[in-house]
Design an enzyme around this catalytic site. Sequence first.
Site, PDB file in Angstrom:
ATOM      1  N   HIS A 152      -6.987  -4.957  10.227  1.00  0.00           N
ATOM      2  CA  HIS A 152      -6.885  -5.058   8.700  1.00  0.00           C
ATOM      3  C   HIS A 152      -5.593  -5.345   8.238  1.00  0.00           C
ATOM      4  CE1 HIS A 152      -4.661  -0.740   9.467  1.00  0.00           C
ATOM      5  NE2 HIS A 152      -3.746  -1.593   9.714  1.00  0.00           N
ATOM      6  N   GLU A 154      -9.714  -2.065   5.310  1.00  0.00           N
ATOM      7  CA  GLU A 154     -10.162  -1.850   6.880  1.00  0.00           C
ATOM      8  C   GLU A 154     -11.545  -2.764   6.988  1.00  0.00           C
ATOM      9  OE1 GLU A 154      -8.392  -0.292   8.579  1.00  0.00           O
ATOM     10  OE2 GLU A 154      -8.065   1.742   8.076  1.00  0.00           O
ATOM     11  N   ASP A 162       0.758  -1.336  -0.013  1.00  0.00           N
ATOM     12  CA  ASP A 162      -0.141   0.009   0.062  1.00  0.00           C
ATOM     13  C   ASP A 162       0.938   1.487  -0.087  1.00  0.00           C
ATOM     14  OD1 ASP A 162       0.919  -0.506   2.708  1.00  0.00           O
ATOM     15  OD2 ASP A 162      -0.907  -0.834   3.371  1.00  0.00           O
ATOM     16  N   ASN A 177      -7.403  -3.099  14.210  1.00  0.00           N
ATOM     17  CA  ASN A 177      -9.027  -3.315  14.014  1.00  0.00           C
ATOM     18  C   ASN A 177      -8.946  -4.314  13.127  1.00  0.00           C
ATOM     19  OD1 ASN A 177      -7.772  -2.495  11.738  1.00  0.00           O
ATOM     20  ND2 ASN A 177      -9.139  -0.453  11.340  1.00  0.00           N
TER      21      ASN A 177
HETATM   22  P1  PGA Z   1       2.251  -1.638  12.545  1.00  0.00           P
HETATM   23  O1  PGA Z   1       1.022  -1.489  11.523  1.00  0.00           O
HETATM   24  O2  PGA Z   1       3.225  -2.694  12.172  1.00  0.00           O
HETATM   25  O3  PGA Z   1       2.894  -0.249  12.673  1.00  0.00           O
HETATM   26  O4  PGA Z   1       1.622  -1.986  13.880  1.00  0.00           O
HETATM   27  C1  PGA Z   1       0.606  -2.659  11.261  1.00  0.00           C
HETATM   28  C2  PGA Z   1      -0.613  -2.521  10.324  1.00  0.00           C
HETATM   29  O5  PGA Z   1      -1.214  -1.845  10.635  1.00  0.00           O
HETATM   30  O6  PGA Z   1      -0.851  -3.299   9.348  1.00  0.00           O
END
Ligand code: PGA
Length: 247
Positions: A138, A143, A67, A136
């Site tokens: 995702h 999302e 992304d 959450n």
């Molecule tokens: P993070 O993010 O590694 O910064 O916790 C993971 C994600 O949101 O996929």
Amino acid sequence: MKVLKASNYDDMSRKVANIISAQVILKPDARLGLATGTTPIGAYKQLINWYEKGDIDFSEVSTYNLDEYRGLGKDDPQSYRYFMDHTFFDHINIDKARTHVPDGTNPDAAAACAAYDKLVKSAGYTDLQLLGIGRNGHIGFNEPSDVFSKGTHCVDLTPSTIEANARLFDKAEDVPRQAYTMGVQTIMHAEMILVAASGADKAEAVRNMIEGPVTPECPASILQLHTNCVVVADDKALSQCTSMASV
Ligand code: PGA
């Protein structure tokens, strides 16, 4: 889904790096799906260390990131392209022309996403897709929703993701509100999926991913249906799971 327990962040990072390293040793021209965020930083550092020791050669590897923030380009320190260059690619012998991130600078969201989807598909999808997981649930920027997404698309980030990512920006208002992300279907095309998770703030999402119903309300839960998905998570991230057997 195979669940590997790590004792802490460093142990998780070494296990993740070992699996990626094995993939590159077994298939020097591997197509790696890569992720940004705090979670994979330790694994990238470990891979750089093994590269410096002469143990891994990235010269034939291609990469496809999940992304990118809409509107941010490679020179913006908050862009995911900048993150990948500075955290990983600039420290190994990868050919930058073979490293791919969705083009956040293309304001035409439909064109940018269609081009990225075509690129990943024409490459034959990834051999190994590394994923973090959001608080959450995702994956990429897919999302929670009432449907699973398919190809690369433009998403509105949820308030919880904006809040989680605000720590990396000067002000919460600076966090972009949209991103281009590989869809769930694109991610599921990977030969192998490797999910990394660390910390108590991921425990609920990790439980829902491993033990919950398969539902787009927890996008990561779809990974239960993948035939070759490995989760490497530390004790804290696994603290809400009731069963620790491979599922
Ligand atoms: P993070 O993010 O590694 O910064 O916790 C993971 C994600 O949101 O996929």
